[in-house]
Design a protein around this motif. Sequence first.
Motif, short mmCIF file in Angstrom:
data_model
loop_
_atom_site.label_atom_id
_atom_site.label_comp_id
_atom_site.label_asym_id
_atom_site.label_seq_id
_atom_site.Cartn_x
_atom_site.Cartn_y
_atom_site.Cartn_z
N ARG A 132 0.63 -1.14 -0.02
CA ARG A 132 -0.11 0.01 0.04
C ARG A 132 0.87 1.47 0.05
NH1 ARG A 132 -4.92 0.51 3.81
NH2 ARG A 132 -6.31 -1.36 3.28
N ASP A 133 1.92 1.04 0.83
CA ASP A 133 2.82 2.42 0.97
C ASP A 133 4.01 1.81 1.48
OD1 ASP A 133 3.65 4.80 3.17
OD2 ASP A 133 2.56 5.53 1.61
N PRO A 134 5.15 2.53 1.41
CA PRO A 134 6.74 2.23 1.68
C PRO A 134 6.71 2.09 3.25
CG PRO A 134 6.82 4.00 0.27
CD PRO A 134 5.18 3.72 0.24
N SER A 135 5.69 2.99 3.83
CA SER A 135 5.85 2.99 5.29
C SER A 135 5.02 1.87 6.32
CB SER A 135 5.01 4.35 6.00
OG SER A 135 3.75 4.48 5.55
N ILE A 136 4.23 1.30 5.28
CA ILE A 136 3.53 -0.04 6.00
C ILE A 136 3.96 -1.43 5.30
CG2 ILE A 136 1.28 -0.89 6.42
CD1 ILE A 136 0.10 1.78 5.33
N LEU A 187 -3.09 2.39 10.20
CA LEU A 187 -3.02 3.03 8.71
C LEU A 187 -3.78 1.94 7.87
CD1 LEU A 187 0.72 4.27 8.81
CD2 LEU A 187 -1.36 5.68 9.03
#
Lengths: 492, 383
Positions: A362-366, A397
Amino acid sequence: MTLDAKWVPMKWPCGPLDFALRSKGKAPEAGVKETLDTWAQPAALEILKGTPINCLVVGWAAGAPEDAAQQEALKPLIAAGIVKGISFVGKIAAKDVAAAATSAKAAGLAAVLISEPSAQELDLPAILQVARDKVTWSAATPIFSASDNEWPGVKMDTMKGDTAVAGPTGVPWVNSNAWFSLLAGEMAPGKTIWLDFDAPEESTVEHPANYTLAIADSEVYGSRWIVSLDDKLREALLKSVPQATATWTKIGQTLSFFASHPQWRAYKAQGILTVISDFSGDNGFISGETMNLLNRRHIQFKVLERSKALLAPIPGAMALLWLDKDAPTAEQTTKSLAFVRQGGLLIAPTYWGPAGVRPTRRDPSIAYQVYNVGQGQIAVPDEGFADPYQVALDTQLLVSRRNDLARLYNPATTNCHCTFDPVHERRLVQVVNYATAPADYVTLWVNTRARAARIWNSGSAESQTIKGVNAPPGTDFGLPTVTVNCALEIEV
Amino acid sequence: MTHSCSRRKFLGTMGATAGMLMARPFSLLADTAPAGRVAVGVCHQYGPGVISTLATMFDQLGGLQKIVGGKTVAIKLNLTGVSYDRLGHMRQEDTYWVHPDVVGSTIRLMAKAGARRVRLLESPMGTAEPLEEFMLASGWEPRDFENLGTKVDFENTNYLGYGKKYARFMVPGNALMYKGYDLNHSYEDCDVYVSLAKLKEHATAGVTLSMKNCFGSTPCTIYGDGSPVDEPGLTPKGGRGPFHDGNREPSKSALQMINPKGSKDPGYRVPRIVADLVAARPIHLAIIDGIQTISGGEGPWIPNCKPVRPGLLVAGTNCVNTDAVCMGLMGFDPMADRGKAPFETSDNTLALAEGLGVGTRDLNRIEVVGTPIAKGRFNFRKA
């Protein structure tokens, strides 16, 4: 005699047994014996006037030489209390529980507090009390007590609030038993949970522990605190020291506030997220701490014991957090996938969806592999559920802030809990302030459109109307100063 | 790339300019610093009036198409702090954040002018969460920006994000604090860079406008309180304390302080870092939201801040020019030295950027179109 869910309990240390137990290993502070003796007198019950406290927990039998003297000393207190409508629960730590219960019944006690289920039938109803990390939920009595809880509040180095201890994000760390109360509500449905914890040792008459918060943190999340005062406060109360009396008055007002809204206990917790686990054994730490941290993030969630998970639909559920490494049953697998296919989100330690689905990010931070299955998704962490802080953060998130039921702005150290009254179709949002300083300019946002709500603020018997401000897709409510807690009732 | 000014070409031009600039003394750079046009619009409230006011202003600047037509545009927003801090009960965008109406109107007009793609950027405090989630937590709806006529995406630039490495921006000429800065790739992966900021004072730097907005382009994984010693962290921790007080160096992967023994005064350091940043990563278009804002500081954590309603929008193609006009509109003198409002405790960022040749702060040299400064002035210190 039956256990009464309406009991508002208070620890009532008094008499020779309590003094003996205090004296074990160290000399008690000066004044303790006098206080314990004075509180054993019927006259001490006068302080309960005007409060809803109607149940006192007294030491009854500890297998000590002082047991007999204790039981004799308490007779006038018990007799006077019964006349005033006060029930007494005797704490038994002796080997011969049955005999102690028999003597308790003869003395007019209403129940006993014991630390293990009794093999023999007792003459009085029993309240089982166990350390909360050793609870066997199936053995929970109709009123059930857990000990070893946290004293709620902002973790400070000193009672004078000099330095707040920071959490991982740098904001002050807040201790709360909220998650445990929610868990107890799920694991012991229909039962009344009493939380046993004592004020910090640093509590003084001039700088008392935040007793009203201890009440609010318990009541808001569906349990009840066994009111327990520190020795200095108890000594000062009987001497009518003004500061002690003021503290006691606030305690009484807060108890009365919750006692005047008994219907709120029956409201159902709201949450689009459901946390699923067996909450025990190897899963105990990660599940408990994850719930603790979800609550700290103001995430509204429901709790579901794993063996019951997905056997019935979960109203309002959009996301399931399956915390245990243990695989679901075949039926749970089928039903969880049906939930996902219809648009739900399943967060699980391993993937059990259809083969051949390629995951995305979904996103690099997750750090999760996300599998699109039907209209929903299954999210699997790269490295399992190792860190509950990270689990809570990632869950928030993955579920997305778009699905928040409520938010707090300028929260300081407040938190909120959303419940729903299905009879009148009303939402109840209770806000609790975990600091001793009042919280100013807190705004509560709810995901419902409402022109106004009814608000009760700490200690106020009457509600007032609070106007809502349109904040699509919901409503902002600018709260008055929150000293301990407030509650908003919102028509849906 | 098919557009007329590729990123590579632009930065190459800047490099050539830098070579020329290096040969000149600081004062001469100031004297010849670019002077352009700044548009001032009056707009008393958010809503439908914003887009028409901005449209007029962009026309007054020569048209948006020349700037963004066919380009990828990165817009650094001004959403400073955390998602839950409000001034009283007022929403962030009505006080210390740029308003979504201004953001949305800007995107819409850029789409109309042919922008190929718009990337919204911000570095939310202490978090690597997706920028969309930060917006949602604040009460914004990022989907509102997605149907405005061009592709819009979002990136949290407080860490590596979607990039494989950080992009290094060297300061042309004589850098003031660091010779170069490592930023999220988004600040490089664009053809046009826009600073969209709120019209505010700043407790440390005097004012925060289009230039100071870029302070927040620096990732705290490298320049933050909690950044590791050697390599950038995976997630940002804390704020930009090291920039403020020089108590430590950034992660060693980044360029270190030019003068580690230099002043530790934030009023010295912050303006110089901002000047460095706007010289290293030039701003093509500065837009300032002064419709509703706050006086007294940059956010509710500054005591005695209060809401004010100047009713202004400002835009310009040179950030120093634009910030100078903003200062004039706020009742300040952009030529003020340290010790004089609003620079009571700091050096003048505009002077420092001017010294690097970025642009002039001399209002006599700047062409103001739309509403004259005298007519639009809203005195922040008397509000």
